[in-house]
Design an enzyme around this catalytic site. Structure first.
Site, short mmCIF file in Angstrom:
data_model
loop_
_atom_site.label_atom_id
_atom_site.label_comp_id
_atom_site.label_asym_id
_atom_site.label_seq_id
_atom_site.Cartn_x
_atom_site.Cartn_y
_atom_site.Cartn_z
CB SER A 124 -0.97 -0.03 1.18
OG SER A 124 -1.94 0.98 1.05
CB SER A 389 -5.87 5.89 7.33
OG SER A 389 -6.85 4.90 7.07
#
Length: 583
Positions: A124, A389
């Protein structure tokens, strides 16, 4: 081509192959150890129902980070040995995490095949390169991450594994060329289908958004636009979507060539790491005379996260999901018939709660981890969701989707300006956010990240915060000694979630201190780093008075920040006088 054969390789378990919230993430050098990746892949195959492996179609792709191309070949050889019928691979191993989810859910092969799951090769927003991070996770037939029942089984298998299956004589497939390569094995044919996943993804986006309306905005001389892929996989989609489909100028794309090491940067779309975009949008420290674009956005390595910016203006992810939810029905065709419900992760601000209450929508607060949203979506209970986030998404797939979020914002801006493109001044990102605060109030919000903290010290800090919760009177005494100008703590707990769909219970999901005026302090240990521990502190204050919603966020939150750091004894436990990142 001759028959490939299946070899059983003896192996022994590796410690620590427990998938976190987003799979298994370690340094590349760890994954390069003999048998390491193979153990995890075989443990995954062994955890799945037989019909999702033998004769099945699986996707193998990722964000293109270093070691991905090697991993694709290893997993393909293991898939063949385990009786998989077809492997679908993104060209050059590139497929964003949201595109993988879309491919599982939407793509039909030339022979009518559908994928039952996917190995996604990504860490990620973590850095990439020979000495940086690699990751792998498995997504299921609904397009979402494997639930805990499966990841627990995978981990259990990694602790007892003694052999894995691989077809070592299966030649490497050229994944730079689109097309199907067919092989023959002991159980019959085995195909590797290399394709351009942007075609499937764009097709899906066109069923959600009004591309013509967005194109009118992007081609208006009054509107300027900038998109930064941070050298992640989003670059493989950006030109197709923003330039070829929507008419943006190619010069509006930044860092849109995917690189194995993300250009040496940290592919995390926040104000610290997306430096070039932040400067261009007029939010940097240097004073440039160049007028910033009206709209800017960035993606992380695997394109599931997003950051939204206006001219000299930052939109918090918590506000972003609330604003999308508040405007979706009139701005986005996919939601024209209404929203089934909305959801946020527990640390995300309560801005979405206020929208849900005002619009009379079902609302859910879930632990961090996209799989919790997926359950709600599969049950038809949730349309739009998000987390602080930088993750935002909807029920079109079962992952967060960075490009979807950008298209959602462009749709809202296009709608607000539909009769205004010839006018003197556009309704801007900042205007939209300030209008939202005037209607719903503002949740001042910040997050402090302390990265690579000693794991033992981090656990002690968290344990102390839990033990303090047994006496709120003692907590309030401490709070008043730190700052007399904050509200009283009225509740404190460790967040626990009972899934309304499957009844499963998730405990120890973050430590909460809730104040009488709606303010919150939340402390969490993050499960997505590959070394040490990351402590995240979330600080939030609700302001309903529209005359007080224009303050600087850090100024407004200063008293609560003071309380959070002293109450937790952050410096005492970690030795850190300042966070690594402030968002």
């Amino acid at each position: 081509m001759g028959l490939f054969t299946v070899t059983k390789k003896a192996t022994t378990p590796f410690d620590g192959q427990k998938p976190g919230t987003s799979g298994l993430r370690k340094k590349v050098t760890v994954f390069q150890q003999p048998h390491y990746l193979q153990n995890f892949v075989q443990s995954t195959f062994n955890a799945l129902p037989v019909d999702q492996v033998r004769g099945a179609t699986i996707v193998v792709s990722g964000d293109g980070r270093y070691f991905s191309k090697d991993a694709v070949q290893i997993i393909t050889k293991m898939a063949a040995a385990n009786g998989v019928r077809r492997v679908w691979v993104g060209q050059n191993s590139l497929m964003s995490t949201p595109a993988v989810s879309a491919v599982i859910r939407e793509r039909v092969g030339a022979d009518g095949s559908k994928a039952t799951g996917a190995f996604i090769l990504t860490a990620s927003h973590n850095p990439g390169g020979p000495k940086e991070d690699f990751g792998i996770k498995y997504n299921m037939g609904n397009g979402g991450p494997a639930p805990e029942s499966v990841t627990d089984k995978i981990f259990s298998n990694t602790t007892t594994i003694s052999e894995y299956l691989i077809s070592e004589d299966l030649p490497d497939v050229d994944i730079s060329v689109v097309g199907v390569t067919s092989f023959s094995g002991p159980e019959g044919p085995f195909d590797v289908d290399v394709f351009d996943s942007s075609v499937d993804y764009i097709k899906l986006m066109k069923t959600i958004f009004d591309f013509e309306a967005i194109k009118k905005l992007l081609t208006s001389p009054k509107f300027t636009f900038c998109y930064d892929a941070l050298h992640g996989v989003a670059g493989a989609y950006a030109k197709h979507i923003f330039v070829e489909e929507l008419g943006a100028d190619e010069s509006s794309l930044l860092n849109c060539v995917p690189k194995e090491d993300f250009g040496g940067g940290h592919p995390d779309p926040n104000l610290t790491y997306a430096k070039e975009l932040v400067e261009r949008m007029g939010l940097g420290k240097s004073s440039s005379n160049v007028e910033p674009p009206e709209f800017g956005a960035a993606a992380d390595g695997d394109a599931d996260r997003n950051m939204i910016l206006g001219k000299r203006f930052f939109v918090t992810p918590s506000d972003s999901v609330a604003i999308i939810a508040a405007n979706a029905v009139q701005s986005i065709p996919y939601f024209a018939s209404g929203l089934k419900g909305v959801a946020r992760s527990m640390p995300t601000s309560a801005a979405l709660d206020v929208v849900a209450k005002n619009l009379n929508l079902k609302f859910f607060e879930v632990p961090t981890g996209w799989k919790f949203f997926g359950n709600l979506m599969d049950a038809g209970m949730c349309s739009i969701c998000g987390e602080e986030s930088f993750g935002t998404g909807s029920d079109h797939i079962r992952e967060k989707d960075g490009i979807w979020a950008v298209l959602a914002w462009l749709s809202i801006i296009a709608f607000k300006n539909k009769d205004n493109l010839g006018g003197d001044k556009l309704v801007t990102v900042e205007d939209i956010v300030r209008q939202h605060w005037a209607t719903y109030g503002r949740h001042y919000y910040t997050r402090y990240d302390y990265e690579n903290v000693d794991a033992g010290a981090a656990k002690e800090l968290m344990a102390n915060l839990v033990s303090m919760q047994s006496s709120l009177s003692d907590v309030n005494k401490l709070v008043k000694e730190i700052r007399s100008d904050v509200s009283e703590v009225v509740a404190a707990d460790e967040f626990e979630y009972k899934d309304p769909v499957d009844g499963s219970v998730s405990k120890h999901q973050g430590i909460r201190y809730l104040f009488g005026d709606g303010s919150r302090l939340v402390f969490r240990l993050s499960g997505t780093g590959s070394v040490g521990a990351t402590i995240r502190v979330y600080i939030e204050q609700y302001e309903r008075d529209s005359s007080k919603t224009g303050r600087d966020s850090q100024d407004a939150l200063a008293p609560l920040v003071d309380v959070a750091l002293k109450l937790s004894k952050m410096q005492e436990y970690t030795g850190r006088s300042a966070p690594t990142v402030i968002t």
